[in-house]
Design a protein around this motif. Sequence first.
Motif, PDB file in Angstrom:
ATOM      1  N   SER A  37       0.838  -1.210   0.000  1.00  5.43           N
ATOM      2  CA  SER A  37       0.000   0.000   0.000  1.00  5.43           C
ATOM      3  C   SER A  37       0.869   1.255   0.000  1.00  5.43           C
ATOM      4  N   VAL A  38       0.732   2.034  -1.063  1.00  6.52           N
ATOM      5  CA  VAL A  38       1.479   3.288  -1.156  1.00  6.52           C
ATOM      6  C   VAL A  38       1.037   4.259  -0.068  1.00  6.52           C
ATOM      7  N   SER A  39      -0.266   4.302   0.214  1.00  6.26           N
ATOM      8  CA  SER A  39      -0.784   5.268   1.184  1.00  6.26           C
ATOM      9  C   SER A  39      -0.234   5.016   2.588  1.00  6.26           C
ATOM     10  N   ILE A  40      -0.076   3.740   2.960  1.00  6.60           N
ATOM     11  CA  ILE A  40       0.455   3.435   4.297  1.00  6.60           C
ATOM     12  C   ILE A  40       1.949   3.763   4.366  1.00  6.60           C
ATOM     13  N   ILE A  41       2.672   3.464   3.303  1.00  9.05           N
ATOM     14  CA  ILE A  41       4.098   3.821   3.268  1.00  9.05           C
ATOM     15  C   ILE A  41       4.250   5.344   3.341  1.00  9.05           C
ATOM     16  N   LEU A  42       3.378   6.059   2.624  1.00  8.43           N
ATOM     17  CA  LEU A  42       3.385   7.515   2.675  1.00  8.43           C
ATOM     18  C   LEU A  42       3.103   8.007   4.089  1.00  8.43           C
ATOM     19  N   ASP A  43       2.163   7.343   4.752  1.00 12.99           N
ATOM     20  CA  ASP A  43       1.825   7.688   6.138  1.00 12.99           C
ATOM     21  C   ASP A  43       3.039   7.514   7.043  1.00 12.99           C
ATOM     22  N   ALA A  44       3.814   6.468   6.802  1.00 12.27           N
ATOM     23  CA  ALA A  44       5.030   6.231   7.595  1.00 12.27           C
ATOM     24  C   ALA A  44       6.050   7.339   7.364  1.00 12.27           C
ATOM     25  N   ILE A  45       6.205   7.736   6.105  1.00  8.84           N
ATOM     26  CA  ILE A  45       7.133   8.835   5.788  1.00  8.84           C
ATOM     27  C   ILE A  45       6.682  10.122   6.464  1.00  8.84           C
ATOM     28  N   ASN A  46       5.363  10.319   6.485  1.00  8.74           N
ATOM     29  CA  ASN A  46       4.812  11.507   7.130  1.00  8.74           C
ATOM     30  C   ASN A  46       5.139  11.529   8.622  1.00  8.74           C
ATOM     31  N   LYS A 104      -0.279   9.338  -7.979  1.00  7.50           N
ATOM     32  CA  LYS A 104       0.449   8.177  -8.508  1.00  7.50           C
ATOM     33  C   LYS A 104      -0.315   6.891  -8.246  1.00  7.50           C
ATOM     34  N   SER A 105      -0.888   6.806  -7.023  1.00  7.21           N
ATOM     35  CA  SER A 105      -1.639   5.599  -6.665  1.00  7.21           C
ATOM     36  C   SER A 105      -2.860   5.423  -7.568  1.00  7.21           C
ATOM     37  N   ILE A 106      -3.530   6.523  -7.884  1.00  4.80           N
ATOM     38  CA  ILE A 106      -4.699   6.466  -8.768  1.00  4.80           C
ATOM     39  C   ILE A 106      -4.291   5.995 -10.167  1.00  4.80           C
ATOM     40  N   ILE A 107      -3.183   6.542 -10.656  1.00  5.77           N
ATOM     41  CA  ILE A 107      -2.686   6.163 -11.985  1.00  5.77           C
ATOM     42  C   ILE A 107      -2.299   4.678 -12.015  1.00  5.77           C
ATOM     43  N   ASP A 108      -1.601   4.229 -10.945  1.00  8.42           N
ATOM     44  CA  ASP A 108      -1.197   2.821 -10.877  1.00  8.42           C
ATOM     45  C   ASP A 108      -2.419   1.897 -10.868  1.00  8.42           C
ATOM     46  N   TYR A 109      -3.464   2.325 -10.123  1.00  4.37           N
ATOM     47  CA  TYR A 109      -4.662   1.477 -10.050  1.00  4.37           C
ATOM     48  C   TYR A 109      -5.317   1.341 -11.422  1.00  4.37           C
ATOM     49  N   PHE A 110      -5.426   2.441 -12.149  1.00  3.21           N
ATOM     50  CA  PHE A 110      -6.062   2.378 -13.463  1.00  3.21           C
ATOM     51  C   PHE A 110      -5.204   1.609 -14.483  1.00  3.21           C
ATOM     52  N   ASN A 112      -3.168  -1.150 -13.609  1.00  5.44           N
ATOM     53  CA  ASN A 112      -3.144  -2.603 -13.364  1.00  5.44           C
ATOM     54  C   ASN A 112      -4.392  -3.157 -12.671  1.00  5.44           C
ATOM     55  N   ARG A 113      -5.284  -2.261 -12.187  1.00  4.41           N
ATOM     56  CA  ARG A 113      -6.543  -2.656 -11.563  1.00  4.41           C
ATOM     57  C   ARG A 113      -6.357  -3.609 -10.389  1.00  4.41           C
ATOM     58  N   GLU A 114      -5.251  -3.436  -9.660  1.00  3.78           N
ATOM     59  CA  GLU A 114      -4.998  -4.298  -8.502  1.00  3.78           C
ATOM     60  C   GLU A 114      -5.181  -3.495  -7.221  1.00  3.78           C
ATOM     61  N   LEU A 115      -5.934  -4.063  -6.273  1.00  2.00           N
ATOM     62  CA  LEU A 115      -6.127  -3.434  -4.971  1.00  2.00           C
ATOM     63  C   LEU A 115      -5.065  -3.946  -3.996  1.00  2.00           C
ATOM     64  N   PRO A 116      -4.607  -3.110  -3.054  1.00  6.93           N
ATOM     65  CA  PRO A 116      -3.678  -3.591  -2.028  1.00  6.93           C
ATOM     66  C   PRO A 116      -4.316  -4.709  -1.217  1.00  6.93           C
ATOM     67  N   SER A 117      -3.468  -5.605  -0.694  1.00  5.63           N
ATOM     68  CA  SER A 117      -3.955  -6.742   0.093  1.00  5.63           C
ATOM     69  C   SER A 117      -3.794  -6.436   1.585  1.00  5.63           C
ATOM     70  N   PHE A 118      -4.924  -6.300   2.296  1.00  7.85           N
ATOM     71  CA  PHE A 118      -4.899  -5.952   3.714  1.00  7.85           C
ATOM     72  C   PHE A 118      -5.371  -7.112   4.574  1.00  7.85           C
ATOM     73  N   TYR A 186      -8.131   8.957  -3.839  1.00 12.14           N
ATOM     74  CA  TYR A 186      -9.001  10.135  -3.843  1.00 12.14           C
ATOM     75  C   TYR A 186      -9.088  10.759  -2.452  1.00 12.14           C
ATOM     76  N   LEU A 187      -9.199   9.887  -1.444  1.00 13.59           N
ATOM     77  CA  LEU A 187      -9.208  10.398  -0.066  1.00 13.59           C
ATOM     78  C   LEU A 187      -7.886  11.096   0.265  1.00 13.59           C
ATOM     79  N   GLY A 188      -6.786  10.533  -0.214  1.00 10.95           N
ATOM     80  CA  GLY A 188      -5.472  11.122   0.038  1.00 10.95           C
ATOM     81  C   GLY A 188      -5.340  12.526  -0.534  1.00 10.95           C
ATOM     82  N   ILE A 189      -5.909  12.741  -1.728  1.00 11.91           N
ATOM     83  CA  ILE A 189      -5.852  14.072  -2.339  1.00 11.91           C
ATOM     84  C   ILE A 189      -6.628  15.083  -1.498  1.00 11.91           C
ATOM     85  N   ILE A 190      -7.824  14.690  -1.059  1.00 11.74           N
ATOM     86  CA  ILE A 190      -8.649  15.597  -0.245  1.00 11.74           C
ATOM     87  C   ILE A 190      -7.935  15.969   1.049  1.00 11.74           C
TER      88      ILE A 190
END
Length: 375
Positions: A37-46, A104-110, A112-118, A186-190
């Motif tokens: 998950s890019v968003s979680i890694i980003l959260d760690a960097i934050n 970037k995450s939005i572009i990557d999803y469109f 390869n259409r793969e969701l992160p595995s949680f 989308y949530l990340g952008i907001i």
Amino acid sequence: MEIENREKEIVKTSIIGIIANFLLVAFKAFVGLIAGSVSIILDAINNFTDALSSIITIIGTKLSSKKPNKKHPYGFGRIEYLTSTLIAMLILFAGGMAIYESIKSIIDYFNNRELPSFEVYSIIIIASAILVKVGVGLFFKKRGSTIDSDALKASGTDALFDSILSTSTLVGMFIAKYAGFYVEGYLGIIIGIFILKSGFEVLKESLSYMIGNRFEKEYILEIRKDINSIPGVLGCYDLILNSYGHNKNIGSIHIGVSDKMSALEIQSLERDITMLMYHKYNTIMTIGIYVETSNDEFTNIVFKSVKEIIKKYEYVLQIHGFYIDKEKKTINYDLVISFDDENPLETINKIKEETEQLYKEYTTIVLYDQDFSLS
């Protein structure tokens, strides 16, 4: 001692923040790498930038407490404002990174259409991290308000916005795992936009302090009340205060005294005011003297005439320092003009001309005082 205790509190609070953030970095990086998950890694960097902001706060506090020297006789207290500015830049960086990585995450999803595995444990870890971050943010803001530290308050604001960012990540995890929809980008952008707004607000406030803010009106009124209550003071005017860090002020003021006072009595009065300002308001104060002549009938008549003239000008806030030199044939007074007056010198010239029309044998000398502390 108060300054030393404040420094210790800032350092202690910042160390707690550093430890908490590094723990959050470790947990979130672990979950983010496993889940992809890019968003979680980003959260760690934050969280890592938050730890950096706490380190900056400690360094700034240590530097600001240095004793004055020959090159910097006013001390280093204003370094705290620079610290807040640097933290604001970190907040802006975090907001920018959140938007960039989300796109970037939005572009990557469109692509390869793969969701992160949680996994469930990942959700529990992120939820726990959010609670920790909220606690750290509230703790920082409370301590910052208690000891009047803009840097700690800025760090607290940053931490609370980070918890919102983490919450958006958690929401995205739930939706991805249980509904199969992609929303985290989308949530990340907001959230990134809100973080940027917060960063700009912190930056605006810190830069405003560096430029030189007007002191709070209640604080000014309290000072004027205390000085006016000292026996022998007939009025105080032209109060100017400059901040050189927390509780480190240098200022000046004029006071009105009776023309019957001796030089020795005036010096004693000046010392009383100096000690009051130093011990109660942590301010090194320079004091000027206005002599008020209340027993001269002509002076009183002219003063009343001038007060009638200035009533016509809405931006004139105060008249003081009024005296008449009968030998030199001059009428002297100072006017405080509001910053709302777009042409204060023109206003003063009009008042001066009207005064001279009434008393043509006298030359009128009017000094323009800026509205440093009245309005």
